[in-house]
Design a protein around this motif. Structure first.
Motif, PDB file in Angstrom:
ATOM      1  N   LEU A   1      -6.037   9.095 -10.508  1.00 33.34           N
ATOM      2  CA  LEU A   1      -5.137  10.211 -10.825  1.00 33.34           C
ATOM      3  C   LEU A   1      -4.163   9.806 -11.929  1.00 33.34           C
ATOM      4  O   LEU A   1      -3.834  10.603 -12.808  1.00 33.34           O
ATOM      5  CB  LEU A   1      -4.382  10.652  -9.570  1.00 33.34           C
TER       6      LEU A   1
ATOM      7  N   ALA B   1       0.674  13.497  -5.700  1.00 34.96           N
ATOM      8  CA  ALA B   1       0.164  12.168  -5.336  1.00 34.96           C
ATOM      9  C   ALA B   1       1.022  11.081  -5.974  1.00 34.96           C
ATOM     10  O   ALA B   1       1.344  10.080  -5.329  1.00 34.96           O
ATOM     11  CB  ALA B   1      -1.291  12.029  -5.777  1.00 34.96           C
ATOM     12  N   TYR B   2       1.431  11.277  -7.233  1.00 37.79           N
ATOM     13  CA  TYR B   2       2.318  10.285  -7.862  1.00 37.79           C
ATOM     14  C   TYR B   2       3.624  10.181  -7.061  1.00 37.79           C
ATOM     15  O   TYR B   2       4.140   9.094  -6.828  1.00 37.79           O
ATOM     16  CB  TYR B   2       2.705  10.675  -9.296  1.00 37.79           C
TER      17      TYR B   2
ATOM     18  N   ARG C   1      -1.865  16.496  -8.733  1.00 39.39           N
ATOM     19  CA  ARG C   1      -1.847  15.048  -8.893  1.00 39.39           C
ATOM     20  C   ARG C   1      -0.406  14.551  -8.955  1.00 39.39           C
ATOM     21  O   ARG C   1      -0.110  13.431  -8.534  1.00 39.39           O
ATOM     22  CB  ARG C   1      -2.632  14.633 -10.137  1.00 39.39           C
TER      23      ARG C   1
ATOM     24  N   LEU D   1       0.842  -1.190   0.000  1.00 42.18           N
ATOM     25  CA  LEU D   1       0.000   0.000   0.000  1.00 42.18           C
ATOM     26  C   LEU D   1       0.881   1.246   0.000  1.00 42.18           C
ATOM     27  O   LEU D   1       2.094   1.157   0.138  1.00 42.18           O
ATOM     28  CB  LEU D   1      -0.885   0.008   1.248  1.00 42.18           C
ATOM     29  N   PHE D   2       0.255   2.394  -0.126  1.00 41.47           N
ATOM     30  CA  PHE D   2       0.960   3.654   0.038  1.00 41.47           C
ATOM     31  C   PHE D   2       0.759   4.045   1.498  1.00 41.47           C
ATOM     32  O   PHE D   2      -0.206   4.719   1.858  1.00 41.47           O
ATOM     33  CB  PHE D   2       0.426   4.694  -0.934  1.00 41.47           C
ATOM     34  N   GLY D   3       1.685   3.571   2.337  1.00 43.37           N
ATOM     35  CA  GLY D   3       1.498   3.593   3.782  1.00 43.37           C
ATOM     36  C   GLY D   3       1.290   4.966   4.381  1.00 43.37           C
ATOM     37  O   GLY D   3       0.535   5.129   5.343  1.00 43.37           O
ATOM     38  N   ASN D   4       1.950   5.979   3.822  1.00 38.27           N
ATOM     39  CA  ASN D   4       1.849   7.318   4.391  1.00 38.27           C
ATOM     40  C   ASN D   4       0.749   8.155   3.759  1.00 38.27           C
ATOM     41  O   ASN D   4       0.657   9.354   4.008  1.00 38.27           O
ATOM     42  CB  ASN D   4       3.190   8.045   4.267  1.00 38.27           C
ATOM     43  N   MET D   5      -0.055   7.495   2.933  1.00 38.53           N
ATOM     44  CA  MET D   5      -1.206   8.190   2.377  1.00 38.53           C
ATOM     45  C   MET D   5      -2.455   7.634   3.067  1.00 38.53           C
ATOM     46  O   MET D   5      -2.440   6.528   3.598  1.00 38.53           O
ATOM     47  CB  MET D   5      -1.267   7.975   0.857  1.00 38.53           C
TER      48      MET D   5
ATOM     49  N   ARG E   1       7.227   7.118  -3.565  1.00 35.77           N
ATOM     50  CA  ARG E   1       8.077   7.005  -2.397  1.00 35.77           C
ATOM     51  C   ARG E   1       7.634   5.856  -1.499  1.00 35.77           C
ATOM     52  O   ARG E   1       8.446   5.099  -0.980  1.00 35.77           O
ATOM     53  CB  ARG E   1       8.090   8.296  -1.572  1.00 35.77           C
ATOM     54  N   ASP E   2       6.324   5.710  -1.331  1.00 40.18           N
ATOM     55  CA  ASP E   2       5.840   4.667  -0.433  1.00 40.18           C
ATOM     56  C   ASP E   2       6.029   3.271  -1.005  1.00 40.18           C
ATOM     57  O   ASP E   2       6.385   2.338  -0.287  1.00 40.18           O
ATOM     58  CB  ASP E   2       4.362   4.894  -0.100  1.00 40.18           C
ATOM     59  N   ASP E   3       5.751   3.095  -2.275  1.00 36.82           N
ATOM     60  CA  ASP E   3       5.916   1.780  -2.885  1.00 36.82           C
ATOM     61  C   ASP E   3       5.926   1.916  -4.402  1.00 36.82           C
ATOM     62  O   ASP E   3       4.875   2.037  -5.030  1.00 36.82           O
ATOM     63  CB  ASP E   3       4.789   0.835  -2.447  1.00 36.82           C
TER      64      ASP E   3
ATOM     65  N   ARG F   1      10.128  15.438   4.089  1.00 38.49           N
ATOM     66  CA  ARG F   1       8.795  15.182   3.553  1.00 38.49           C
ATOM     67  C   ARG F   1       7.696  15.951   4.272  1.00 38.49           C
ATOM     68  O   ARG F   1       6.547  15.513   4.321  1.00 38.49           O
ATOM     69  CB  ARG F   1       8.485  13.675   3.642  1.00 38.49           C
TER      70      ARG F   1
ATOM     71  N   ARG G   1      -6.676  17.318   9.388  1.00 38.27           N
ATOM     72  CA  ARG G   1      -5.742  16.838   8.387  1.00 38.27           C
ATOM     73  C   ARG G   1      -6.277  16.907   6.963  1.00 38.27           C
ATOM     74  O   ARG G   1      -5.566  17.226   6.035  1.00 38.27           O
ATOM     75  CB  ARG G   1      -5.324  15.414   8.711  1.00 38.27           C
TER      76      ARG G   1
ATOM     77  N   ARG H   1       4.299  10.846  -3.907  1.00 41.07           N
ATOM     78  CA  ARG H   1       4.186  10.178  -2.603  1.00 41.07           C
ATOM     79  C   ARG H   1       3.928   8.680  -2.782  1.00 41.07           C
ATOM     80  O   ARG H   1       4.427   7.856  -2.017  1.00 41.07           O
ATOM     81  CB  ARG H   1       3.093  10.853  -1.781  1.00 41.07           C
ATOM     82  N   ALA H   2       3.160   8.341  -3.829  1.00 45.22           N
ATOM     83  CA  ALA H   2       2.921   6.914  -4.097  1.00 45.22           C
ATOM     84  C   ALA H   2       4.239   6.224  -4.448  1.00 45.22           C
ATOM     85  O   ALA H   2       4.541   5.140  -3.955  1.00 45.22           O
ATOM     86  CB  ALA H   2       1.904   6.753  -5.224  1.00 45.22           C
TER      87      ALA H   2
END
Ligand SMILES: Nc1ncnc2c1ncn2[C@@H]1O[C@H](COP(=O)(O)OP(=O)(O)OP(=O)(O)O)[C@@H](O)[C@H]1O
Ligand SMILES: [Mg+2]
Lengths: 252, 293
Positions: A113, B148-149, B145, A98-102, B154-156, B219, B290, B151-152
């Motif tokens: 998106l 969002a790409y 957007r 998952l995107f853990g920090n989202m 970076r996370d995975d 971040r 938030r 951060r996505a």
């Protein structure tokens, strides 16, 4: 309109000679897999038989050493993962990614998106509406503002499924062990979601699983892999009595 | 010192976009500042272009090099990306040092003052404007957007790819964008200092940017801003300590990374949360909600 490899009432997904090697190990060995439109197909096999590798090949994370993959008659085996997704293939991972920090909601918005980047232009209201509806299906709407890393294992699996269903268009959903280590109520939610999406939207599923009870309910047909090869295919009853399958599962 | 703090604010914001939001640890960020500075100073000196044109061309060159370096390096895993960008940074530094016929190497290359004077007041306002511009630009990116790409990714990264994100394209976009931030800052900084040398192309300078972002809050949006000002001020106060400051900063990074991964921003947030809990009237200001739907 009648192509050799599928098209009208042909296969949605078809592989030929699909092969992946890791060093000397042939993880997927000349696999011929064919899944029809609107099917819910099971893919089973003992540990290490190449199921996850197959899913990784189909979703473009691995590049095949040989063979081809066709989706709706078109070759996709040289495409990059996001291009395959753009043609309507979604997936989940055995260990949730998952995107853990989202937040939960932001996670399911990512495919929509990404679609905008491919030139899609779904209005944001429609995107949000679908996101919320899917989250409601999988009982996560209440948690939509929580960070994904705060979810339990079962909830993470549910989120992966909702996120995958945001891919549009969606023709094929690949699921790698969706029931593994998941609470029975969540198992039911997952099964309901699969049946509902298959019935309402005609999504085709390829489900890798060790959960025979769940597969028996979901899948009219299952394919069996062993040591990278397809060793049997058929209804549950057929494969349960298949000599090669018994041998693969019960040892040599 | 104020103008210099703001210079670092811009560098830190750019690097946070790349390392913080996108998870790509480049170690060549300071090099793009130098590319901006040297390109402009050389063009002004040899081609007699107006200073602003020189800076603009420096930015274009940095973006192009960033794009090219990104193409080469961004398929690599994190550790190789760090090594490759570090090797690139050292190569550029050596090139500038060795080609003293053109760059005047360690002797230093004169860059005419943008405002015709070394007096710092106008430059302070200039850098204030640039820093505000950098903040707005970073905000626009992070909030879009593309954010969002990033951060996505970076996370995975694999999950982002199979959810349809063209990960390579967007990593390269952010890489080139962060090079632009650095080159804008570097270009103007050159015409403020009046003299360029290869010294700020050393790894120390990169380390400072890393320290600023991590201490401020990797971040987070305000992190690089707080961190750059805090570290630059601290660095000036402790000037007498010389190189020992780097040791102090390294320790600070370790402490912050362990206790407060969100750095100064994290510290302020928890202090704000604590206060808001005590004084409910302050809650809307100190602990804003938030998310919007
Ligand atoms: N990235 C890799 N590098 C090297 N070998 C791999 C890699 N991925 C899988 N393998 C090997 O390929 C074979 C098939 O693995 P795969 O994960 O596809 O099996 P599986 O059917 O999904 O098993 P399980 O039921 O345990 O999930 C195994 O022998 C495995 O060790
Ligand atoms: Mg597996």
């Amino acid at each position: 309109m009648t192509s050799v490899h599928g098209a009208p009432n042909g296969w949605l997904l078809e592989t030929r000679g699909l092969t992946k090697r890791f060093g000397g190990l042939v993880a997927v060995d000349s696999l011929p897999l064919a899944v029809g439109r609107g099917e819910v197909r099971g893919l089973i096999g003992p540990n290490g038989s190449g199921k996850t590798t197959t899913v990784n090949l189909l979703s473009g994370l691995y590049r095949a050493d040989a063979g081809e993959i066709r989706l709706r008659g078109e070759r996709i085996d040289r495409l990059r993962p996001h291009e395959i997704t753009g043609r309507g293939v979604a997936r989940t991972f055995q260990i949730p990614k998952l995107f853990g920090n989202m937040t939960v909601l932001e996670n399911v918005l990512v495919p929509a998106l990404a679609e905008l980047d491919r030139g899609g232009h779904r209005p944001m209201a429609e995107i949000l509406d679908r996101a919320r509806r899917l989250l409601e299906f999988v009982t996560l709407d209440r948690l939509r503002h929580a960070l994904a890393k705060e979810l339990s294992g079962g909830q993470s699996m549910l989120l992966q499924i909702a996120r995958g269903l945001m891919v549009r268009p969606i023709h094929l959903f690949l699921m790698d062990e969706p029931f593994a280590g998941v609470h029975p109520t969540i198992k039911d939610t997952i099964m309901e979601t699969i049946l509902r999406m298959n019935g309402e939207e005609g999504v085709t599923f390829l489900i890798v699983s060790h959960e025979m009870a769940a597969l028996r309910r979901l899948c009219p047909r299952v394919s069996v892999m062993h040591e990278g090869k397809l060793i049997a295919e058929g209804s549950f009853e057929e494969i349960a009595n298949h000599a090669a399958v018994l041998e693969a599962y019960l040892g040599r | 010192m104020l103008a210099t703090s703001l210079y670092y604010v811009i560098l830190a914001i750019g690097w946070n976009l790349l390392a913080g939001y996108t998870g790509q640890f480049s170690l060549a960020h300071h090099t793009f500042a130098a590319i901006g500075a040297y390109t402009s100073a050389l063009l002004v000196q040899y081609a007699r272009v107006p200073i602003l044109v020189g800076i603009a061309l420096g930015v274009v060159l940095a973006a192009a090099i960033g794009y090219g370096l990104g193409t080469l390096c961004l398929r690599m895993r994190a550790i190789y990306l760090a090594l490759a960008t570090w090797a690139f940074a050292e190569s550029v530094r050596l090139l500038v040092t060795v080609e003293y016929g053109i760059t005047r190497g360690d002797l230093g290359l004169a860059a005419p003052f943008l405002f015709g004077t070394p007096r710092s007041t106008p430059y302070y306002y200039l850098f204030l404007g640039l820093a505000l511009g950098a903040m707005l630009a970073a905000w626009a990116i992070v909030d879009s957007r593309i954010g969002a790409y990033m951060r996505a990714i970076r996370d995975d990264e694999e999950a982002a790819a199979v959810m349809g994100v063209d990960t390579f394209k967007w990593k390269r976009f952010v890489f080139a964008t962060s090079a632009v931030f650095a080159a804008v800052a570097g270009g103007f900084q050159g015409h403020y200092l009046g003299l360029l040398s290869p010294t700020p192309m050393k790894f120390n300078e990169m380390a400072m940017v890393v320290v600023m972002v991590i201490v401020g809050g990797l971040r987070t949006f305000p992190g690089p801003i707080l961190g750059a000002v805090f570290i630059e001020v601290l660095s000036e106060l402790l000037r007498a300590w010389g190189e020992v400051r780097m040791v102090l900063f390294a320790l600070l990074v370790i402490v912050v990374a362990r206790a407060y991964p969100a750095g100064l921003v994290g510290i302020f947030r928890s202090a704000g949360g604590y206060l808001a809990a005590r004084v409910p009237a302050l809650a809307p200001v100190l602990a804003p909600r938030r998310l919007r739907d």
